[in-house]
Each structure stands twice: as structure tokens, then as C-alpha cells.
Design a protein around this motif. Sequence first.
Motif, PDB file in Angstrom:
ATOM      1  N   MET A  13       0.808  -1.214   0.000  1.00 31.68           N
ATOM      2  CA  MET A  13       0.000   0.000   0.000  1.00 31.68           C
ATOM      3  C   MET A  13       0.855   1.285   0.000  1.00 31.68           C
ATOM      4  O   MET A  13       0.323   2.380   0.084  1.00 31.68           O
ATOM      5  CB  MET A  13      -0.980  -0.013   1.163  1.00 31.68           C
ATOM      6  CG  MET A  13      -2.023  -1.123   0.999  1.00 31.68           C
ATOM      7  SD  MET A  13      -3.232  -1.174   2.321  1.00 31.68           S
ATOM      8  CE  MET A  13      -4.289   0.167   1.820  1.00 31.68           C
ATOM      9  N   VAL A  14       2.166   1.117  -0.108  1.00 27.79           N
ATOM     10  CA  VAL A  14       3.029   2.280  -0.299  1.00 27.79           C
ATOM     11  C   VAL A  14       2.927   2.640  -1.782  1.00 27.79           C
ATOM     12  O   VAL A  14       3.350   1.882  -2.649  1.00 27.79           O
ATOM     13  CB  VAL A  14       4.484   1.991   0.100  1.00 27.79           C
ATOM     14  CG1 VAL A  14       5.382   3.180  -0.239  1.00 27.79           C
ATOM     15  CG2 VAL A  14       4.564   1.660   1.588  1.00 27.79           C
ATOM     16  N   ASN A  15       2.326   3.765  -2.057  1.00 29.12           N
ATOM     17  CA  ASN A  15       2.077   4.190  -3.438  1.00 29.12           C
ATOM     18  C   ASN A  15       3.360   4.635  -4.135  1.00 29.12           C
ATOM     19  O   ASN A  15       3.607   4.284  -5.279  1.00 29.12           O
ATOM     20  CB  ASN A  15       1.041   5.316  -3.441  1.00 29.12           C
ATOM     21  CG  ASN A  15       0.259   5.401  -4.715  1.00 29.12           C
ATOM     22  OD1 ASN A  15      -0.202   4.384  -5.225  1.00 29.12           O
ATOM     23  ND2 ASN A  15       0.104   6.594  -5.239  1.00 29.12           N
ATOM     24  N   ASP A  16       4.181   5.414  -3.426  1.00 20.71           N
ATOM     25  CA  ASP A  16       5.428   5.893  -4.014  1.00 20.71           C
ATOM     26  C   ASP A  16       6.300   6.511  -2.928  1.00 20.71           C
ATOM     27  O   ASP A  16       5.802   6.987  -1.900  1.00 20.71           O
ATOM     28  CB  ASP A  16       5.150   6.946  -5.093  1.00 20.71           C
ATOM     29  CG  ASP A  16       6.280   7.094  -6.096  1.00 20.71           C
ATOM     30  OD1 ASP A  16       7.243   6.300  -6.057  1.00 20.71           O
ATOM     31  OD2 ASP A  16       6.203   8.013  -6.926  1.00 20.71           O
ATOM     32  N   VAL A  70       6.654  10.740   0.798  1.00 17.99           N
ATOM     33  CA  VAL A  70       6.095   9.418   1.037  1.00 17.99           C
ATOM     34  C   VAL A  70       4.601   9.479   0.724  1.00 17.99           C
ATOM     35  O   VAL A  70       3.881  10.318   1.265  1.00 17.99           O
ATOM     36  CB  VAL A  70       6.311   8.980   2.505  1.00 17.99           C
ATOM     37  CG1 VAL A  70       5.678   7.630   2.761  1.00 17.99           C
ATOM     38  CG2 VAL A  70       7.798   8.953   2.839  1.00 17.99           C
ATOM     39  N   ILE A  71       4.159   8.578  -0.151  1.00 19.80           N
ATOM     40  CA  ILE A  71       2.760   8.552  -0.570  1.00 19.80           C
ATOM     41  C   ILE A  71       2.219   7.146  -0.314  1.00 19.80           C
ATOM     42  O   ILE A  71       2.763   6.165  -0.831  1.00 19.80           O
ATOM     43  CB  ILE A  71       2.619   8.918  -2.063  1.00 19.80           C
ATOM     44  CG1 ILE A  71       3.304  10.261  -2.341  1.00 19.80           C
ATOM     45  CG2 ILE A  71       1.156   8.950  -2.478  1.00 19.80           C
ATOM     46  CD1 ILE A  71       3.544  10.540  -3.802  1.00 19.80           C
ATOM     47  N   VAL A  72       1.172   7.048   0.504  1.00 19.49           N
ATOM     48  CA  VAL A  72       0.588   5.741   0.828  1.00 19.49           C
ATOM     49  C   VAL A  72      -0.905   5.730   0.519  1.00 19.49           C
ATOM     50  O   VAL A  72      -1.560   6.766   0.512  1.00 19.49           O
ATOM     51  CB  VAL A  72       0.813   5.370   2.318  1.00 19.49           C
ATOM     52  CG1 VAL A  72       2.291   5.290   2.642  1.00 19.49           C
ATOM     53  CG2 VAL A  72       0.110   6.330   3.253  1.00 19.49           C
ATOM     54  N   ARG A  73      -1.394   4.528   0.226  1.00 18.29           N
ATOM     55  CA  ARG A  73      -2.830   4.303   0.061  1.00 18.29           C
ATOM     56  C   ARG A  73      -3.361   3.679   1.339  1.00 18.29           C
ATOM     57  O   ARG A  73      -2.635   3.002   2.062  1.00 18.29           O
ATOM     58  CB  ARG A  73      -3.097   3.350  -1.114  1.00 18.29           C
ATOM     59  CG  ARG A  73      -2.685   3.906  -2.450  1.00 18.29           C
ATOM     60  CD  ARG A  73      -3.036   2.955  -3.602  1.00 18.29           C
ATOM     61  NE  ARG A  73      -2.752   1.559  -3.365  1.00 18.29           N
ATOM     62  CZ  ARG A  73      -1.569   0.966  -3.524  1.00 18.29           C
ATOM     63  NH1 ARG A  73      -0.524   1.678  -3.898  1.00 18.29           N
ATOM     64  NH2 ARG A  73      -1.415  -0.321  -3.303  1.00 18.29           N
ATOM     65  N   THR A  74      -4.619   3.907   1.605  1.00 15.12           N
ATOM     66  CA  THR A  74      -5.252   3.320   2.782  1.00 15.12           C
ATOM     67  C   THR A  74      -6.575   2.697   2.375  1.00 15.12           C
ATOM     68  O   THR A  74      -7.106   2.978   1.304  1.00 15.12           O
ATOM     69  CB  THR A  74      -5.505   4.389   3.862  1.00 15.12           C
ATOM     70  OG1 THR A  74      -6.423   5.345   3.347  1.00 15.12           O
ATOM     71  CG2 THR A  74      -4.216   5.085   4.252  1.00 15.12           C
ATOM     72  N   ALA A  75      -7.088   1.862   3.256  1.00 13.27           N
ATOM     73  CA  ALA A  75      -8.333   1.157   2.944  1.00 13.27           C
ATOM     74  C   ALA A  75      -9.554   2.072   3.009  1.00 13.27           C
ATOM     75  O   ALA A  75     -10.557   1.797   2.367  1.00 13.27           O
ATOM     76  CB  ALA A  75      -8.507  -0.006   3.909  1.00 13.27           C
ATOM     77  N   TYR A  76      -9.490   3.166   3.755  1.00 15.25           N
ATOM     78  CA  TYR A  76     -10.687   3.958   4.024  1.00 15.25           C
ATOM     79  C   TYR A  76     -10.710   5.338   3.385  1.00 15.25           C
ATOM     80  O   TYR A  76     -11.713   6.030   3.461  1.00 15.25           O
ATOM     81  CB  TYR A  76     -10.869   4.123   5.542  1.00 15.25           C
ATOM     82  CG  TYR A  76     -10.865   2.801   6.250  1.00 15.25           C
ATOM     83  CD1 TYR A  76     -11.951   1.943   6.129  1.00 15.25           C
ATOM     84  CD2 TYR A  76      -9.784   2.392   6.996  1.00 15.25           C
ATOM     85  CE1 TYR A  76     -11.957   0.711   6.753  1.00 15.25           C
ATOM     86  CE2 TYR A  76      -9.785   1.168   7.638  1.00 15.25           C
ATOM     87  CZ  TYR A  76     -10.869   0.333   7.507  1.00 15.25           C
ATOM     88  OH  TYR A  76     -10.877  -0.873   8.110  1.00 15.25           O
ATOM     89  N   ILE A  77      -9.601   5.750   2.807  1.00 10.85           N
ATOM     90  CA  ILE A  77      -9.535   7.086   2.222  1.00 10.85           C
ATOM     91  C   ILE A  77      -9.328   6.917   0.715  1.00 10.85           C
ATOM     92  O   ILE A  77      -8.392   6.223   0.298  1.00 10.85           O
ATOM     93  CB  ILE A  77      -8.400   7.915   2.867  1.00 10.85           C
ATOM     94  CG1 ILE A  77      -8.643   8.034   4.384  1.00 10.85           C
ATOM     95  CG2 ILE A  77      -8.301   9.283   2.222  1.00 10.85           C
ATOM     96  CD1 ILE A  77      -7.521   8.690   5.145  1.00 10.85           C
ATOM     97  N   PRO A  78     -10.177   7.509  -0.105  1.00  9.77           N
ATOM     98  CA  PRO A  78     -10.134   7.239  -1.551  1.00  9.77           C
ATOM     99  C   PRO A  78      -8.946   7.852  -2.307  1.00  9.77           C
ATOM    100  O   PRO A  78      -8.721   7.499  -3.456  1.00  9.77           O
ATOM    101  CB  PRO A  78     -11.448   7.829  -2.053  1.00  9.77           C
ATOM    102  CG  PRO A  78     -11.810   8.870  -1.058  1.00  9.77           C
ATOM    103  CD  PRO A  78     -11.282   8.391   0.263  1.00  9.77           C
TER     104      PRO A  78
END
Length: 131
Positions: A40-43, A109-117
Motif C-alpha cells: 500500500m506504499v504508493n510511491d 512518502v505517498i501511501v494508500r489506505t483502505a478507508y480514504i479514496p
Amino acid sequence: MFDNNVFIEETCRNCEKEGKITGFELQTYITYYRGIPLSMVNDIRVKVDGEEIPREVIRCSVDNGEYWFTLDEMTTVVGHKWEYDTPMTVQVIRDGGLSKGEHKVELRVIVRTAYIPVPLDGVKERSVTIL
């Protein structure tokens, strides 16, 4: 939002292997309030003195250097989790590392999460001195 978590102060240093400087590294905390799998680490982006470092030479570890992953490899890594209170070491493979003296180093640092679009983006620039 979590910019204060990015680029832990006084962690930027050159890396050495078998007496040769092979690059440099710095550490960061996650830009979210809980842990995520590495997938889930986007970049992760690094700039030194205004120059963008190519993503192909960036490696990351969340377990004190036992396992290292490229950014492309991390897209499939679900067995290693980046916890909230665990620093990630970001290493840049670069012969000679950083030259002695002062540098402006920026970490994003750019991450994705399960609850934030939308991805969460944190950035911090620091002046570092390499001895």
C-alpha cells in the motif's frame, strides 16, 4: 497532514559495504495513523539538491535492513507490514553516496489506505551535513 512524520531528523547518512560507499539512506515514519502492508506504499520520492533520484535506485526496509525491496517489488509485498511506530529505512544506491558537506534532501512518502479514496502524501525537506 503527516509531514512531521516524514524524514526523521539526523538519520541521513552514507552507506558503506566492504569499505566502499555504496549510497545513502534516511528514515521516515508512516504518513498515516496505523500500519499498512508494503503493497500500500504508493510511491517514495527523493530529491538531493533539487535533483530527482530515479525510483529504480531506491530500496526500502521496515525490519532494520533484513529485507530490502525496490519500489516496484513493494507493490506485491503483503507479508511485511509498516507499523505506525516503526521507521522505514529508504536507501538510495549511488556510488560514492552524498559528497561531504551540506545538502538539501527532500523525501516524499505517498501511501494508500483502505478507508480514504485518495493517497496520503507527506513531504519534508531537510538540510543535512555529511561528514
